[in-house]
Motif scaffolding. Sequence first.
Motif, PDB file in Angstrom:
ATOM      1  N   SER A 199     -18.515 -27.058  35.648  1.00  0.00           N
ATOM      2  CA  SER A 199     -19.095 -28.086  35.103  1.00  0.00           C
ATOM      3  C   SER A 199     -20.581 -27.643  34.355  1.00  0.00           C
ATOM      4  O   SER A 199     -20.476 -27.779  33.463  1.00  0.00           O
ATOM      5  CB  SER A 199     -19.785 -28.992  36.051  1.00  0.00           C
ATOM      6  N   PHE A 200     -20.809 -26.604  34.791  1.00  0.00           N
ATOM      7  CA  PHE A 200     -21.672 -25.584  34.652  1.00  0.00           C
ATOM      8  C   PHE A 200     -21.469 -24.854  33.152  1.00  0.00           C
ATOM      9  O   PHE A 200     -22.061 -25.213  32.167  1.00  0.00           O
ATOM     10  CB  PHE A 200     -22.461 -24.711  35.342  1.00  0.00           C
ATOM     11  N   VAL A 201     -20.207 -24.602  33.192  1.00  0.00           N
ATOM     12  CA  VAL A 201     -19.554 -23.773  31.943  1.00  0.00           C
ATOM     13  C   VAL A 201     -19.403 -24.495  30.822  1.00  0.00           C
ATOM     14  O   VAL A 201     -19.580 -24.337  29.625  1.00  0.00           O
ATOM     15  CB  VAL A 201     -18.409 -22.727  32.636  1.00  0.00           C
ATOM     16  N   ALA A 202     -18.778 -25.622  31.035  1.00  0.00           N
ATOM     17  CA  ALA A 202     -18.337 -27.119  30.142  1.00  0.00           C
ATOM     18  C   ALA A 202     -20.360 -27.629  29.517  1.00  0.00           C
ATOM     19  O   ALA A 202     -19.594 -27.495  28.471  1.00  0.00           O
ATOM     20  CB  ALA A 202     -17.679 -28.128  30.854  1.00  0.00           C
ATOM     21  N   PHE A 203     -20.616 -27.685  30.600  1.00  0.00           N
ATOM     22  CA  PHE A 203     -22.407 -28.037  29.143  1.00  0.00           C
ATOM     23  C   PHE A 203     -22.579 -26.510  28.788  1.00  0.00           C
ATOM     24  O   PHE A 203     -23.002 -26.898  27.641  1.00  0.00           O
ATOM     25  CB  PHE A 203     -22.934 -28.282  31.141  1.00  0.00           C
ATOM     26  N   SER A 204     -22.652 -26.026  29.331  1.00  0.00           N
ATOM     27  CA  SER A 204     -23.171 -25.023  28.496  1.00  0.00           C
ATOM     28  C   SER A 204     -22.232 -24.582  27.762  1.00  0.00           C
ATOM     29  O   SER A 204     -23.086 -24.107  26.192  1.00  0.00           O
ATOM     30  CB  SER A 204     -22.565 -23.727  29.194  1.00  0.00           C
ATOM     31  N   HIS A 205     -21.052 -24.630  27.518  1.00  0.00           N
ATOM     32  CA  HIS A 205     -20.323 -24.490  26.144  1.00  0.00           C
ATOM     33  C   HIS A 205     -20.284 -25.594  24.874  1.00  0.00           C
ATOM     34  O   HIS A 205     -20.893 -25.514  24.085  1.00  0.00           O
ATOM     35  CB  HIS A 205     -18.617 -24.320  26.184  1.00  0.00           C
ATOM     36  N   PHE A 206     -20.843 -27.060  25.162  1.00  0.00           N
ATOM     37  CA  PHE A 206     -20.552 -28.237  24.783  1.00  0.00           C
ATOM     38  C   PHE A 206     -22.408 -28.164  23.964  1.00  0.00           C
ATOM     39  O   PHE A 206     -23.089 -28.411  23.137  1.00  0.00           O
ATOM     40  CB  PHE A 206     -20.254 -29.479  25.281  1.00  0.00           C
ATOM     41  N   LEU A 207     -23.292 -27.608  25.021  1.00  0.00           N
ATOM     42  CA  LEU A 207     -24.612 -27.958  24.427  1.00  0.00           C
ATOM     43  C   LEU A 207     -25.083 -26.623  23.638  1.00  0.00           C
ATOM     44  O   LEU A 207     -25.845 -26.450  23.586  1.00  0.00           O
ATOM     45  CB  LEU A 207     -25.245 -27.842  25.896  1.00  0.00           C
ATOM     46  N   GLY A 208     -24.108 -26.112  23.601  1.00  0.00           N
ATOM     47  CA  GLY A 208     -24.941 -24.744  23.377  1.00  0.00           C
ATOM     48  C   GLY A 208     -25.475 -23.550  23.836  1.00  0.00           C
ATOM     49  O   GLY A 208     -26.024 -22.597  22.982  1.00  0.00           O
ATOM     50  N   LEU A 209     -25.901 -23.642  24.827  1.00  0.00           N
ATOM     51  CA  LEU A 209     -26.669 -22.969  25.469  1.00  0.00           C
ATOM     52  C   LEU A 209     -26.116 -21.503  26.066  1.00  0.00           C
ATOM     53  O   LEU A 209     -25.181 -21.783  27.402  1.00  0.00           O
ATOM     54  CB  LEU A 209     -27.804 -23.494  26.907  1.00  0.00           C
ATOM     55  N   ILE A 210     -26.480 -21.100  27.036  1.00  0.00           N
ATOM     56  CA  ILE A 210     -26.385 -19.449  27.976  1.00  0.00           C
ATOM     57  C   ILE A 210     -26.620 -19.975  29.584  1.00  0.00           C
ATOM     58  O   ILE A 210     -25.810 -19.667  30.482  1.00  0.00           O
ATOM     59  CB  ILE A 210     -25.982 -18.421  27.434  1.00  0.00           C
ATOM     60  N   ASP A 211     -27.557 -20.677  29.456  1.00  0.00           N
ATOM     61  CA  ASP A 211     -27.811 -21.050  30.915  1.00  0.00           C
ATOM     62  C   ASP A 211     -26.697 -21.366  32.059  1.00  0.00           C
ATOM     63  O   ASP A 211     -27.046 -20.897  33.191  1.00  0.00           O
ATOM     64  CB  ASP A 211     -29.203 -21.957  30.769  1.00  0.00           C
ATOM     65  N   GLY A 212     -25.899 -22.318  31.385  1.00  0.00           N
ATOM     66  CA  GLY A 212     -24.572 -22.684  32.362  1.00  0.00           C
ATOM     67  C   GLY A 212     -24.186 -21.539  32.922  1.00  0.00           C
ATOM     68  O   GLY A 212     -23.465 -21.904  34.586  1.00  0.00           O
TER      69      GLY A 212
END
Length: 124
Positions: free
Chosen positions: A69-82
């Motif tokens: 979930s963290f990696v998916a949100f990170s990818h789709f939001l364009g952030l590296i935080d996840g």
Amino acid sequence: MPNIDSAVSSAAPNMVLLTDTIPVGIGLTHYLVLSAILFVLGMIGVLLRRNAIVMLMSIELMLNAVNLSFVAFSHFLGLIDGQIMVFFVMTIAAAEAAVGLAILVSIFKRYREVNIRFFEHLRG
């Protein structure tokens, strides 16, 4: 170079292309559904199994579902935080596995069996 879509449509005018009717891309919802399925499977393993090693593997499965979930949100939001959070979760999961296996080995040495009911006899 000829266009593939025009070549296929001219060869078979009554044929409907799959890309015209069904979206082919994998979206955020797909990742979240897979993550939820993995998390539920891990939770079922923790709640229903009495073997301590299977319970540790189920906890790892739950942590990996959260990582997905963290990696998916990170990818789709364009952030590296996840992805940074996944690094920390994996570190904690490795420590949890090491401590859990050390406890299981100590229980096995004392009782010659690894069963969850032996955790009731631990004193801290």
